[in-house]
Design an enzyme around this catalytic site. Structure first.
Site, short mmCIF file in Angstrom:
data_model
loop_
_atom_site.label_atom_id
_atom_site.label_comp_id
_atom_site.label_asym_id
_atom_site.label_seq_id
_atom_site.Cartn_x
_atom_site.Cartn_y
_atom_site.Cartn_z
N SER A 97 -8.79 -3.92 -6.82
CA SER A 97 -7.40 -4.39 -6.93
C SER A 97 -7.21 -5.87 -6.64
CB SER A 97 -6.50 -3.58 -6.00
OG SER A 97 -6.42 -2.25 -6.43
N SER A 114 -4.40 -3.32 -8.61
CA SER A 114 -3.00 -3.04 -8.29
C SER A 114 -2.25 -4.28 -7.79
CB SER A 114 -2.93 -1.93 -7.24
OG SER A 114 -3.53 -2.33 -6.01
N LYS A 167 1.28 -9.02 -0.94
CA LYS A 167 1.43 -7.76 -1.66
C LYS A 167 2.34 -6.84 -0.85
CE LYS A 167 -1.69 -4.24 -3.68
NZ LYS A 167 -3.14 -3.94 -3.86
#
Length: 775
Positions: free
Chosen positions: A447, A423, A349
């Site tokens: 997330s 996310s 990420k």
């Protein structure tokens, strides 16, 4: 969904094997069994070492080296987990009690003729192989014949028992171990002590006669007899040959190293497209080249980008990844000695630092180029993993929709009309589309769990502070944790084993030794029984869509068939804790990751915390938001502005912290406890429903809040959790005309109870696969 195969079963190592033993046959599952080799060190086995100096007979202990080597090789070939221990102390001897240090030196003179050289040197004194029993010295290490491989665990212990003042218990449980084969020296001392310690902790143990020895043969015989006395009071004792014959059929011999100039050239196997870690590792041991995988995988990535763009922020060039793959193969030519993540493709990420590459957190004003990589990235690369690139995310890691990035918004791999979740949107899509084996992500409010469910994969959030949150842009630092998104529970577990650890730079780090661990239920009905709680029916009915309610009811029934007992649980602490995250003052902690105008160009993520210090912090944050409004996603601007406009006082912050402590204590003391009324896990739908991209655009804040109904409390209450696929349903049930959508549940456990949660989740995953609910 992709048609590429995904292999998750540990069969045939899941079959139960049985060998002759005393007092009766010993049964074990290889996938839940470890070989534990105790203290086969030069200091105990070679001339001039501590053992000989203390008067030990080297011939007796050296006789077990070859049997132990045979056992080790057979266990490696059968795929057993391998653990080694080394007894020794820190160089300053601060972990060596005086009773151990001076006892033998202070002993009265013995008439034994060997006593002239006995006890002249003690622990820490310099011998022929360095300081005796001191870590880092030549004599302290394991003999060459039994040298550990990169994927094997080495435990440095200061005492005779391997469980005292070590994380052996944690490491065994992290590997899902319930049974232990025990070898090493000396039988009468460290082997017997460790064996008894393991029994106290619930492990089912079997000592292997020829693979253990002591300095006195009669002591060895008596020690082993005591272990199996009284119908196996402490465990079992077996001979070596029956065990070797039992493990033999499980043996998978690796292909000889390729291109070494001695082995005849062989045609490398073709890759079947399976990106699971277990599948790739088996293929690599058979001779598959990492470069072959990258060649094919890169074509898959480029083709998928045309179908569902937006999962990447940065992707390395094919040439760079191929170069890394070839370098890796050169570094590890022996296919029988590969590191645990050899050639495994992964992404991170883009809030996680990779040295020399921009970390954007999907927010250009905060973009920076770090000089040092995050420890989690470094750990997997050192284990042989191949880095592909950085994944897209909801801006500033704020959101559960995957629709809040200026770098684009990918949809679910299962249906193009539905959101990917966030996310960690890009990470979940890349794993779900089988573009990589795993992705390192983060989880603050769900997330790592919500996007995993929406893409039909696994999202694991370990206990906060057990994986270093260093070199990562914070969202809400006191609640942030690293997450692993993978195709199976086993793959997520393997990655976790290689990234967890204490890092003093992480202010919220938890030392392993500080967590209380539960005993193991290795045998009997207890081995398959567990208790679980669920949200109240009125909560499920009030927020979950119809297909989610139906599939969750199926999940509860499946858990009960597995041996689970459903128990009533107070849901209020979970609801109240979840409400704290965005309805209370906690949301203001997200402002701490925003730099003030002076620090906005700083390359240090830690300096951004200065924005929350001083009376002008709120004013500075508002000014920054106004100045960067054009570069921020509109929903992020709205959220942060609303948070700053709240009339929150310092007293409100402390009241919320006190509420957090209260709710955390309630779930620790009354829910995740083995006392009456407690449960092993909470099971919840990972999210209440799956919104379309259009629905999310219509109400981006309200519907985002709905998605966090069952995830928001996780980090507030210091829980661990893993989201697991639990079925599929026709999209028509959510008023779509075609296609299928995934459903999943999350298993939540108390702080430090990761092994228990992973064990139940793994069993559920296997049961769901047998029922045809997952690929």
């Amino acid at each position: 969904m992709s048609n590429v195969p995904n292999k998750t079963s540990c069969s045939p190592s899941s079959a139960t094997l049985t060998i002759p033993a005393k007092p009766y046959p010993f049964s074990f599952q290889p996938c839940r069994t470890a070989l534990l080799i105790i203290d086969m060190q030069r200091d105990f086995l070679l001339a001039g070492g501590f053992g000989e100096i203390q008067g030990g007979s080297l011939a007796d202990v050296q006789a077990c080296i070859e049997p132990t080597r045979r056992l080790l090789e057979a266990s490696r070939a059968a795929g057993l987990a391998i653990f080694h221990t080394r007894e020794g102390h820190k160089p300053d001897l601060s972990d060596c009690p005086s009773s151990k240090l001076v006892r033998q030196a202070a002993a009265p003179h013995s008439p034994n003729p060997r006593s002239e050289k006995q006890h002249k040197l003690v622990i820490g004194d310099r011998g022929e192989m360095g300081r005796l029993l001191v870590r880092g010295e030549y004599g302290h290490d394991i003999v060459d014949e039994l040298k550990p491989l990169p994927n094997e665990v080495v435990i440095d212990k200061p005492g005779k028992g391997a469980f005292w003042d070590t994380d052996l218990m944690h490491r065994l449980k992290a590997h899902g171990i319930t049974h232990i084969l025990v070898a090493g020296v000396t039988t009468e001392c460290c082997v017997a002590t460790t064996f008894r310690e393991a029994n106290d902790r619930g492990f089912e143990c079997c000592a292997v006669t020829e693979a253990t020895a002591g300095y006195n043969p009669s002591f060895k015989t008596s020690s082993l007899d005591m272990l199996h006395w009284s119908q196996g009071l402490f465990g079992f004792v077996s001979d070596l040959q029956p065990l070797l014959e039992c493990l033999g059929p499980l043996s998978v011999s690796p292909n000889p190293s390729l291109g070494d100039g001695q082995t005849p050239p062989q045609t490398p196997p073709e890759w079947d497209g399976d990106v699971s870690i277990s599948g790739l590792m088996a293929a690599y041991r058979s001779g598959l080249s990492p470069a072959t995988v990258i060649e094919s995988l890169y074509s898959r990535i480029e083709a998928y980008e045309q179908v569902n763009p937006g999962s990447w922020i940065l992707r390395l060039s094919k040439e760079d990844i191929l170069s890394a793959a070839r370098d890796l193969a050169t570094k590890h030519p022996d296919r029988g000695k590969l590191p645990p993540l050899f050639g495994i493709p992964f992404t991170v990420k883009d809030s996680i630092d990779v040295a020399g590459l921009p970390t954007t957190t999907a927010c250009a004003p905060l973009s920076r180029i770090p000089a040092e990589s995050a420890p989690v990235y470094t750990s997997v690369v050192e284990c042989g993993a191949l880095f592909l690139g950085k994944s897209n995310l909801d801006q500033l890691a704020t959101g559960l929709s995957g629709q809040r990035s200026p770098y684009g918004a990918c949809s679910s791999v299962c249906h193009r009309d539905f959101i990917s979740g966030g996310s960690s949107s890009g990470s979940a899509v890349q794993v779900g589309a089988k573009l990589c084996s795993f992705s390192l992500a983060t989880d603050t409010a769900g997330s790592g769990r919500v996007p995993a469910m929406f893409n039909g994969v696994v999202g694991y959030k370990p206990t906060r502070g057990t994986v270093p949150f260093v070199g990562i842009t914070p969202a809400c630092l006191s609640l942030d944790c690293v997450a692993v998104i993978a195709s199976s529970v086993g793959d997520a577990r393997l990655v976790w084993q290689n990234i967890e650890g204490y890092d003093e730079r992480d202010p919220y780090a938890k030392p392993r030794m500080g967590m209380l661990l539960r005993c193991v239920d290795a045998i009997g009905p207890q081995a398959n029984q567990f208790t679980f709680g669920i949200p109240p029916p009125e909560v499920l009915a009030g927020v979950c869509s119809a297909p989610y309610r139906r599939l969750f009811a199926d999940t509860v029934a499946r858990l009960q068939r597995m041996g689970g007992t459903l128990k009533p649980v107070d849901w209020e602490p979970f609801k109240k804790a979840g409400d704290l995250l965005y309805d209370g003052s906690f949301v203001l902690e997200r402002m701490a990751s925003l730099p003030d105008l002076v620090a906005s160009s700083s390359s240090s993520s830690s300096s951004s915390i200065n924005a929350s210090e001083g009376l002008g912090a709120t004013t500075l944050a508002k000014t920054w938001l106004r100045a960067k409004e054009k570069e921020l996603h509109p929903v992020i601007t709205t959220l942060f502005t609303a948070a700053l406009e709240r009339p929150t006082t310092p007293a409100d912050v402390f009241r919320d912290l006190q509420k957090q402590a209260l709710y955390t204590a309630q779930v620790r003391n009354h829910i995740f406890t083995r006392e009456e009324g407690g449960v092993d896990v909470m099971v919840v739908p990972t999210a209440p429903t799956h919104f379309t991209t259009r629905e999310m655009q219509e109400e981006p804040i309200a519907r985002n809040s709905v998605l966090g109904t069952f995830t928001h409390a996780g980090n507030v209450l210091d829980l661990c959790g893993i989201a697991v696929p639990a079925g599929r349903f026709d999209a028509v049930e959510l008023e779509r005309q075609e296609g299928e959508l995934p459903f999943g549940v999350t298993f939540l456990g108390g702080s430090g109870l990761d092994a228990e949660v992973l064990g139940i989740a793994s069993r559920f995953e296997e049961e769901a696969a047998r029922d045809g609910l997952t690929e």
